[in-house]
Design a protein around this motif. Structure first.
Motif, mmCIF file in Angstrom:
data_model
loop_
_atom_site.group_PDB
_atom_site.id
_atom_site.type_symbol
_atom_site.label_atom_id
_atom_site.label_comp_id
_atom_site.label_asym_id
_atom_site.label_seq_id
_atom_site.Cartn_x
_atom_site.Cartn_y
_atom_site.Cartn_z
ATOM 1 N N HIS A 1 29.052 34.968 43.232
ATOM 2 C CA HIS A 1 28.404 34.345 44.383
ATOM 3 C C HIS A 1 29.236 34.528 45.656
ATOM 4 C CE1 HIS A 1 25.319 32.801 41.899
ATOM 5 N NE2 HIS A 1 26.003 31.806 41.340
ATOM 6 N N ILE A 2 30.557 34.436 45.513
ATOM 7 C CA ILE A 2 31.427 34.621 46.679
ATOM 8 C C ILE A 2 31.313 36.036 47.221
ATOM 9 C CG2 ILE A 2 33.844 34.713 47.416
ATOM 10 C CD1 ILE A 2 34.416 32.442 45.472
ATOM 11 N N ILE B 1 32.789 31.056 56.702
ATOM 12 C CA ILE B 1 34.086 31.520 56.192
ATOM 13 C C ILE B 1 34.915 30.342 55.709
ATOM 14 C CG2 ILE B 1 36.289 32.556 56.878
ATOM 15 C CD1 ILE B 1 34.667 34.350 58.783
ATOM 16 N N LYS B 2 34.852 29.251 56.455
ATOM 17 C CA LYS B 2 35.596 28.061 56.051
ATOM 18 C C LYS B 2 35.135 27.572 54.684
ATOM 19 C CE LYS B 2 37.511 24.014 58.321
ATOM 20 N NZ LYS B 2 37.470 23.177 59.543
ATOM 21 N N ALA B 3 33.810 27.620 54.468
ATOM 22 C CA ALA B 3 33.271 27.207 53.176
ATOM 23 C C ALA B 3 33.704 28.173 52.068
ATOM 24 C CB ALA B 3 31.748 27.140 53.243
ATOM 25 N N LEU B 4 33.717 29.472 52.398
ATOM 26 C CA LEU B 4 34.135 30.473 51.411
ATOM 27 C C LEU B 4 35.608 30.304 51.053
ATOM 28 C CD1 LEU B 4 32.335 33.712 52.651
ATOM 29 C CD2 LEU B 4 31.997 32.548 50.460
ATOM 30 N N ASP B 5 36.435 29.955 52.056
ATOM 31 C CA ASP B 5 37.858 29.739 51.787
ATOM 32 C C ASP B 5 38.060 28.678 50.714
ATOM 33 O OD1 ASP B 5 39.181 30.283 55.139
ATOM 34 O OD2 ASP B 5 38.998 31.627 53.418
ATOM 35 N N ALA C 1 39.569 27.599 45.054
ATOM 36 C CA ALA C 1 39.301 27.017 43.735
ATOM 37 C C ALA C 1 39.421 28.081 42.647
ATOM 38 C CB ALA C 1 37.910 26.388 43.705
ATOM 39 N N VAL C 2 38.885 29.280 42.899
ATOM 40 C CA VAL C 2 38.971 30.367 41.919
ATOM 41 C C VAL C 2 40.425 30.800 41.727
ATOM 42 C CG1 VAL C 2 38.306 32.758 41.423
ATOM 43 C CG2 VAL C 2 36.629 31.168 42.383
#
Length: 423
Positions: A159-160, A182-186, A191-192
């Protein structure tokens, strides 16, 4: 497996956060620039109120491009790590086999030691086996949880990757929105990455508790029946009562793990009330008669308090320091120094290197004893006339640069009471 290696798996996982708006979170105005020092977008008011004085800025478009490049590099490293650890299930199966062998060997050793004292200690031996089973179940569940997390992690990575590709295609359309994405993706990438950094550690086995059990039984063989009963014969599975938790304390789903989560800092100009609260929590269980024993893992922690409180203490409110009045008794680790506390009286305790703390409460004799489980030594004994029901009580505080947590150890197999365990 220690608490700091597996506690993250027990707390509720957070999904990828929703994309924030392109307006300033503090002032509600449209963002115009990006602060490189703080890593946040700024509105006109942010630029004039002095909160970002002498900071470095960039345009939203430039910041977006820089962040996309950075995210792409992180995704590349993340994929490389994922390839190395793609077969988590196979690793877990191997780990479970090793756990099985380790616990099987421990059980055989304990059985041989108990044979010499069979007539006197049959019931006690059964309790030791139940402790082994509970420990095994706890580790096996940790392995199963790790396998599930590995599968979810693979899906999240897909998903990322898709989200990053979509972000590349639309970056010129709305740079402010892209920065928010981008902030949400960070957050998701972190977490990963955390999962892959810790996966190997979580498959390492700490058999110190098992060896401690073997050593304790061996000591009994060398001595005599006057040593009986042992504390574990009165083992209890207790849990944290989240309804009594301070706002900065968070419990795991099974209510056996606890960690300190500082409240988010208030906006500039608003006074924090953080210092006005005491990070206490009680157990869901209380005891009014008989003997009871439980264990708490405190390995690596420098600031914690474990004890019991009278029900009268509870009525006065949770915002009290443990051990500072007549209704609470506690053992406290304060910056590496171990002390016993009651009625504001402090007694220094020499032994300070503790990984697992045992607590033995004998209400008929008026004893409250604290043990270093791995060494088997008694740290401190309170003698008192307990008049009312007592609740196990706990407290942890913030520790700079570390995870602030403790765990209640499983001493009985799940869904089996202490009475049912006496076969």
């Amino acid at each position: 497996m220690s608490a700091e290696e597996n506690i993250s798996s027990q707390f509720s996982s957070q999904a990828i956060p929703s994309v924030p708006s392109t307006t300033c979170d503090i002032h509600g105005s449209s963002v115009v620039l990006y602060c490189k020092d703080c890593g946040v977008t700024l509105c006109d008011t942010c630029l004039t109120d002095g909160s970002h004085h002498n900071h470095s800025y960039s345009t939203l478009k430039d910041a977006c491009q820089e962040q996309i490049e950075r995210v792409l590099q992180r995704v590349k490293k993340m994929k490389s790590s994922l390839l190395k650890q793609s077969d988590i299930r196979a690793q877990v199966d191997k780990a479970k086999k090793d756990i099985e062998e380790m616990f099987s060997q421990t059980k055989e050793t304990v059985a041989d030691l108990y044979q010499e004292l069979r007539e006197l200690m049959d019931q006690n031996m059964q309790q030791a086996f139940l402790l082994i089973q509970a420990q095994k179940e706890s580790m096996m569940q940790g392995m199963d949880q790790l396998a599930l997390e590995g599968e979810k992690c693979q899906e999240k990575t897909k998903h990322i990757t898709q989200a990053v590709e979509k972000l590349k295609r639309k970056q010129d359309a709305d740079s402010g929105l892209s920065l928010s994405e981008i902030k949400a993706l960070d957050t998701s990438i972190e977490a990963v990455e955390d999962f892959h950094r810790n996966a190997g550690k979580r498959m390492r086995f700490d058999n110190k508790r098992l060896k401690a059990l073997e050593n304790s039984v061996s000591t009994i063989v060398q001595r005599n029946k006057d040593m009986l009963p042992r504390p574990w014969e009165f083992a209890e599975n207790i849990t944290f009562d989240e309804k009594t938790a301070d706002k900065n304390l968070e419990t795991s789903e099974d209510k056996t793990q606890l960690r300190y989560v500082p409240s988010r800092c208030p906006p500039v100009g608003k006074k924090s009330k953080e210092a006005e609260t005491v990070p206490n929590i009680l157990a869901s269980q209380s005891f009014s008669q008989g003997s009871h024993y439980w264990e708490v893992e405190v390995k690596g922690r420098k600031n914690w308090t474990v004890g019991v409180v009278d029900k009268g203490w509870v009525k006065k409110g949770m915002n009290q320091a443990l051990g500072q009045d007549k209704l609470s008794w506690a053992l406290q680790m304060d910056a590496g120094s171990l002390v016993a506390l009651h009625n504001d009286d402090i007694t220094m305790v020499r032994e300070a290197e503790i990984e697992v703390l045992g607590v033995f409460l004998d209400l008929s004799k008026g004893w409250l004893q604290f043990y270093n489980v791995h060494s088997g030594s008694v740290l401190h004994t309170f003698v008192a006339k307990f008049k009312n029901s007592l609740y196990p009580a706990f407290s942890i505080e913030a520790e700079k640069g570390d995870v602030h947590q403790m765990r209640i150890c499983a001493l009985m197999p799940q869904n089996l009471s202490r009475d049912l365990g006496k076969l």
